[in-house]
Design an enzyme around this catalytic site. Structure first.
Site, PDB file in Angstrom:
ATOM      1  N   GLU A 256       1.481  -0.706  -5.314  1.00 57.74           N
ATOM      2  CA  GLU A 256       0.316   0.064  -5.481  1.00 57.74           C
ATOM      3  C   GLU A 256       0.818   1.555  -5.964  1.00 57.74           C
ATOM      4  O   GLU A 256       1.808   1.887  -5.577  1.00 57.74           O
ATOM      5  CB  GLU A 256      -0.725   0.323  -4.105  1.00 57.74           C
ATOM      6  CG  GLU A 256      -1.724   0.886  -4.656  1.00 57.74           C
ATOM      7  CD  GLU A 256      -2.623   1.585  -3.623  1.00 57.74           C
ATOM      8  OE1 GLU A 256      -1.851   2.107  -2.651  1.00 57.74           O
ATOM      9  OE2 GLU A 256      -3.723   2.075  -3.592  1.00 57.74           O
TER      10      GLU A 256
ATOM     11  N   GLU B  42      -4.366   3.065  -9.179  1.00 57.10           N
ATOM     12  CA  GLU B  42      -5.642   3.494  -8.744  1.00 57.10           C
ATOM     13  C   GLU B  42      -5.729   5.010  -9.504  1.00 57.10           C
ATOM     14  O   GLU B  42      -5.002   5.925  -9.341  1.00 57.10           O
ATOM     15  CB  GLU B  42      -5.634   3.825  -7.400  1.00 57.10           C
ATOM     16  CG  GLU B  42      -7.121   4.533  -7.005  1.00 57.10           C
ATOM     17  CD  GLU B  42      -7.393   4.742  -5.573  1.00 57.10           C
ATOM     18  OE1 GLU B  42      -6.585   4.254  -4.602  1.00 57.10           O
ATOM     19  OE2 GLU B  42      -8.289   5.193  -5.176  1.00 57.10           O
TER      20      GLU B  42
ATOM     21  N   ASP C 114      -0.970   5.394  -6.676  1.00 51.53           N
ATOM     22  CA  ASP C 114      -2.094   6.145  -6.793  1.00 51.53           C
ATOM     23  C   ASP C 114      -1.909   7.171  -7.796  1.00 51.53           C
ATOM     24  O   ASP C 114      -0.609   7.626  -7.612  1.00 51.53           O
ATOM     25  CB  ASP C 114      -2.495   6.947  -5.386  1.00 51.53           C
ATOM     26  CG  ASP C 114      -2.980   5.725  -4.446  1.00 51.53           C
ATOM     27  OD1 ASP C 114      -3.987   5.246  -4.716  1.00 51.53           O
ATOM     28  OD2 ASP C 114      -2.449   5.925  -3.341  1.00 51.53           O
TER      29      ASP C 114
ATOM     30  N   HIS D 111      -0.838  10.085  -3.416  1.00 54.13           N
ATOM     31  CA  HIS D 111      -2.081   9.699  -2.630  1.00 54.13           C
ATOM     32  C   HIS D 111      -3.218  10.781  -2.974  1.00 54.13           C
ATOM     33  O   HIS D 111      -4.348  10.288  -3.234  1.00 54.13           O
ATOM     34  CB  HIS D 111      -1.972   9.369  -1.288  1.00 54.13           C
ATOM     35  CG  HIS D 111      -3.316   8.724  -0.916  1.00 54.13           C
ATOM     36  ND1 HIS D 111      -4.271   9.354  -0.196  1.00 54.13           N
ATOM     37  CD2 HIS D 111      -3.856   7.383  -0.949  1.00 54.13           C
ATOM     38  CE1 HIS D 111      -5.362   8.733   0.213  1.00 54.13           C
ATOM     39  NE2 HIS D 111      -5.104   7.755  -0.305  1.00 54.13           N
TER      40      HIS D 111
ATOM     41  N   HIS E 226       0.799  -1.053  -0.118  1.00 57.62           N
ATOM     42  CA  HIS E 226      -0.069  -0.037   0.145  1.00 57.62           C
ATOM     43  C   HIS E 226       0.891   1.178   0.011  1.00 57.62           C
ATOM     44  O   HIS E 226       1.711   1.413   0.957  1.00 57.62           O
ATOM     45  CB  HIS E 226      -0.829  -0.105   1.195  1.00 57.62           C
ATOM     46  CG  HIS E 226      -1.903   1.173   1.418  1.00 57.62           C
ATOM     47  ND1 HIS E 226      -1.567   1.944   2.435  1.00 57.62           N
ATOM     48  CD2 HIS E 226      -2.789   1.426   0.572  1.00 57.62           C
ATOM     49  CE1 HIS E 226      -2.713   2.990   2.316  1.00 57.62           C
ATOM     50  NE2 HIS E 226      -3.601   2.688   1.261  1.00 57.62           N
TER      51      HIS E 226
END
Ligand code: CA
Length: 329
Positions: free
Chosen positions: A63, A169, A65, A78, A36
């Site tokens: 991950e 994401e 973002d 993020h 994460h």
């Protein structure tokens, strides 16, 4: 040399012998660990060092973002804001909007590269959000593009022989749209340029915005593995999600209800229902320094992974999750 040769031969033989076909099957259903924001429990989130560390810790996916810059570069960060992880307030005070915030989308990639990244902090007090983590405002960390991060991961895949995946994401597509930008179009193009096109390409694409994820599947005809992130209890929509996505990403409090009067953890029906519709469940966010009512990180992992039976977890501490699963699986 000769001795090493023999040793190597023995190792190769014994590895070969211990590779029964069933192992592949077991591996296929193995629980996955998603780093994460990288190994963000140890290094400032979404920095390349945090990604390299997560990679070395054995995470299955890293991950990203993604937010667009003014000149349409997909940036790995993020929030759509900058002031909680960078020194933007010092370097570009004039770029503050009237709401008092600094937006990634108001900066070119070249300007963003001038910022220093820190462990996440509260800009009102300059205090770190997680007190036991990497000290804020120390060493040198920078923002980077999605392309730079993919090149790091693909480079490591080449040099280690592993196949670690990416897990991007799309952040706040409606905000980007309002600013005149189509973030999904740009991200999908970059992914495709780097060979991420189908479900076999070790790329899982996630988004909270259901309308946008449907658009990615139906309008862009993406064949990628898509995960619908979920913030609240919406399991009545599972059958609808199964029409366009391959998995769901709920918060773990949507899965674990709490303890009953005998002290046993109670599980909601979300994972079972998702599995019935062939959806994988990757749940967030597992933090060893934020345990809630759990007595230990291992206890939390045990309940989520083996009692609730989720398929994967997003964690700031990939080393601990990898260790736990290796011992338990
Ligand atoms: Ca995320």
């Amino acid at each position: 040399m000769y001795r090493f040769g023999i040793l190597f031969l023995m190792l190769s033989l014994s590895c070969g012998e211990h590779k029964p076909e069933t192992k592949m099957e077991v591996k296929k259903n193995k629980k996955i660990v998603i780093a994460h924001r990288g190994a963000s429990g140890y290094l400032p989130e979404h920095t390349l060092p945090a990604k390299a560390m997560a990679y070395a810790m054995g995470a299955d996916y890293l991950e990203q973002d993604i937010v667009l810059s003014k000149d349409d570069v997909p940036i790995v960060i993020h929030d759509i804001h900058l002031e909680t992880v960078t020194d933007v307030a010092k370097k570009f005070p004039e770029k503050k909007r009237i709401d008092g915030r600094f937006y990634v989308i108001d900066f070119t990639f070249e300007e963003l590269k001038q910022l220093n990244v820190s462990e996440r902090f509260d800009p009102a007090t300059n205090k770190a959000v997680f007190s036991k983590r990497f000290p804020a405002f120390t060493s040198t960390f920078k923002l980077h593009s999605l392309q730079e991060e993919i090149e790091l991961i693909q480079g490591l895949n080449k040099s280690t022989g592993k196949e670690i995946g990416i897990y991007p994401e799309i952040k706040e597509p409606a905000f980007h749209q309002k600013e005149g930008k189509d973030i999904s179009k740009i991200v999908l193009e970059v992914l495709s340029d780097y060979g991420y096109k189908t479900k076999n390409d070790h790329c899982i694409l996630q988004c909270f915005d259901a309308k946008e994820l449907k658009r990615i599947r139906n309008e862009f005809k993406s064949k990628l593995f898509l995960v619908q992130l979920m913030e609240f209890e919406i399991d009545e929509k599972i059958e609808e999600i199964a029409n366009y996505a391959d998995g769901i990403g709920p918060w773990y409090s949507q899965i674990i209800k709490g303890k009953d009067k005998d002290g046993k953890w109670q599980i909601f029906g979300l994972v079972e229902k998702a599995h019935k519709y062939n959806l994988k469940v990757h749940t967030y966010t597992f933090r060893a320094d934020q345990l809630g009512d759990f007595e230990s990180f291992e206890a939390l992992l045990e309940v989520a992974l083996y009692e609730a039976d989720v398929d994967g977890i997003f964690t700031d501490f990939p080393d601990m999750a990898v260790d736990f699963i290796n011992k338990r699986d």
